[in-house]
Design an enzyme around this catalytic site. Structure first.
Site, short mmCIF file in Angstrom:
data_model
loop_
_atom_site.label_atom_id
_atom_site.label_comp_id
_atom_site.label_asym_id
_atom_site.label_seq_id
_atom_site.Cartn_x
_atom_site.Cartn_y
_atom_site.Cartn_z
N GLU A 189 7.03 8.08 14.23
CA GLU A 189 7.29 7.47 12.92
C GLU A 189 8.19 8.36 12.06
OE1 GLU A 189 6.47 4.52 11.88
OE2 GLU A 189 4.87 3.86 13.22
N GLU A 208 8.67 1.38 6.51
CA GLU A 208 8.29 2.25 7.63
C GLU A 208 8.07 3.70 7.17
OE1 GLU A 208 7.84 1.97 10.95
OE2 GLU A 208 8.07 -0.19 11.06
N HIS A 246 4.66 5.09 6.91
CA HIS A 246 3.82 5.32 8.10
C HIS A 246 3.75 6.80 8.47
CE1 HIS A 246 4.80 0.89 9.45
NE2 HIS A 246 4.22 0.97 8.26
N ASP A 265 1.45 -3.63 9.26
CA ASP A 265 2.88 -3.62 8.89
C ASP A 265 3.75 -3.90 10.12
OD1 ASP A 265 2.54 -2.92 6.24
OD2 ASP A 265 3.58 -0.99 6.39
N THR A 301 4.42 -0.81 18.80
CA THR A 301 3.78 0.05 17.79
C THR A 301 2.57 -0.66 17.18
OG1 THR A 301 5.46 -0.65 16.21
CG2 THR A 301 5.73 1.53 17.17
N TRP A 356 0.86 -1.19 0.00
CA TRP A 356 0.00 0.00 0.00
C TRP A 356 0.90 1.24 0.00
CZ3 TRP A 356 0.70 3.39 4.03
CH2 TRP A 356 1.26 2.90 5.21
#
Ligand SMILES: [Fe+2]
Ligand SMILES: [Fe+2]
Length: 393
Positions: free
Chosen positions: A135, A173, A176, A258, A229, A92
């Site tokens: 993040e 990451e 995010h 994720d 997380t 995504w």
């Protein structure tokens, strides 16, 4: 409600002598920051100086011969760890969850997003902003992984399995913070400039997870953090749904999934270390837990609130996004996941480490219950991220 467990917990390092450190929330078991950063900025003497960590810096604690263990795990990591990465084409992207600026319906979609955001309370936004800033400090986490002996990316484009993982993990990451940042920008509910300043300060400050260039400690730390997380993004998803914003719930839930995949990979690495070197791994686990798992954004600062991370964590605790109970639950989960209770053939020191980590979740829970019994009425304080509107801690 501020729990007062932290100072009850065993610690191998002294915290700062500032009196308010004794009030720090227990759930993050974090290290202290000095207030001198704020004063230095104000005085203008050293404007680049971020708030400082007070721990003694310990480096390269893994015996050099153990580097061979990680070299010998190269093929294993390719077959067992890299499989937990998703191909970019199947991933995504933030744009999948956001109004499309190239479409006719952009204005309308933004209006709808903002209407939904109006129904969400300020305290939720404080927590979501804190999660987003955490993040966004991703350069710090890639740096942290590349401090670890035997697994670091030696060139920036190294083809070892460890380096391939670290870069691809970072790239996953990176979506995010991007997604949460764009959502928050469009929501119109938060002071983006204050948030951006906080991110800049935080990346400048770094973090001090006390992993000592030691990949045993490093992968135990990341196993814990990915699960933390996963839990906190899962909880912001649940609360967004409760507030009637299903699109925001989907955003947070997608990020949480994720984190779960990353947790699977990191816990597998540590599981393998337990298989190869049970004594060394259980001692590393105990060492990491004695030092406590500090949260990645523990050095957070917005130019105003010298205890910003503590305040953000207390709101997260009150809303049930990330709590002292979660800390104990994660530890208990990892003890079970790595079958620590069943380890045999350990040295004396290994057995003591085993006893320590296996008994720790219930000790933390007992201390938490006691602290909850003593909890006082919480103050209400302003957060610059929401234009200094006040939120109860
Ligand atoms: Fe993340
Ligand atoms: Fe993660």
């Amino acid at each position: 409600m501020a729990l007062k467990l932290n100072h009850c917990m065993p610690s191998s390092q002294p915290l700062s002598s500032r009196p308010n450190h004794r009030l720090r929330s227990p759930k993050f078991f974090m290290a202290s920051t000095l207030g001198s950063g704020l004063k230095t900025v104000e005085n203008g003497k050293k404007p680049y100086m971020p708030p400082r960590e007070v721990h003694v810096q310990v480096t390269h604690t893994m015996p050099p011969q153990k580097i061979e263990i990680f070299k010998s795990m190269e093929d294993w990591a390719e077959k067992n760890i890299l499989v937990h990465l998703k191909p970019v084409e199947k991933c995504w992207q933030p744009q999948d969850f956001l109004p499309d600026p190239a479409s006719e319906g952009f204005d309308e979609q933004v209006r709808e997003l903002r209407e939904r955001a109006k129904e969400i309370p300020d305290d939720y936004f404080v927590v979501l902003v804190g999660d987003m800033i955490t993040e966004e400090a991703l350069p710090t986490y890639q740096t942290m992984l590349n401090t670890l002996d035997g697994v670091r990316d030696e060139t920036g484009a190294s083809l070892t399995s460890w380096a391939v993982w670290t870069r691809a993990w970072t790239a996953e990451e990176n979506r995010h913070g991007d997604l949460l940042n764009k959502y928050l920008y469009l929501s119109g509910r938060v002071d983006m400039r204050q948030i951006e300043k906080t991110t800049q300060y935080l990346i400048g400050s770094g973090m001090d997870p006390r992993t000592e260039n030691n990949p045993y400690l490093g992968f135990i730390y990341t196993s814990f953090q990915e699960r933390a997380t996963f839990i906190s993004h899962g909880n912001t998803a649940r609360l967004a749904k409760d507030h009637g914003d299903l699109k925001l719930a989907q955003i947070c839930g997608t990020i949480a999934s994720d984190e779960k995949r990353h947790e699977t990979a990191y816990t597998k690495i540590v599981e393998k270390l337990f298989e190869i070197d049970p004594d060394g791994t259980v001692m590393a686990f105990a060492d990491m837990m004695r030092k406590k798992i500090s949260m990645p954004a523990h050095l957070m600062f917005d130019g105003q609130d010298d205890n910003l991370f503590k305040h953000y964590s207390e709101v997260a605790q009150r809303l049930g996004v990330y709590t002292a109970k979660d800390y104990a639950d994660i530890l208990e989960f990892l003890v079970g996941r790595w079958k620590v209770e069943k380890l045999t053939g350990l040295s004396g020191e290994g057995r003591r480490a085993q006893d320590y980590v296996c008994g720790l979740p219930s000790r933390i829970r007992r201390l938490e219950e006691r602290a909850q019994g003593q909890a006082k009425e919480s103050p209400t304080i302003p957060f610059s991220w929401i234009f200094n509107r006040k939120v109860k801690l």
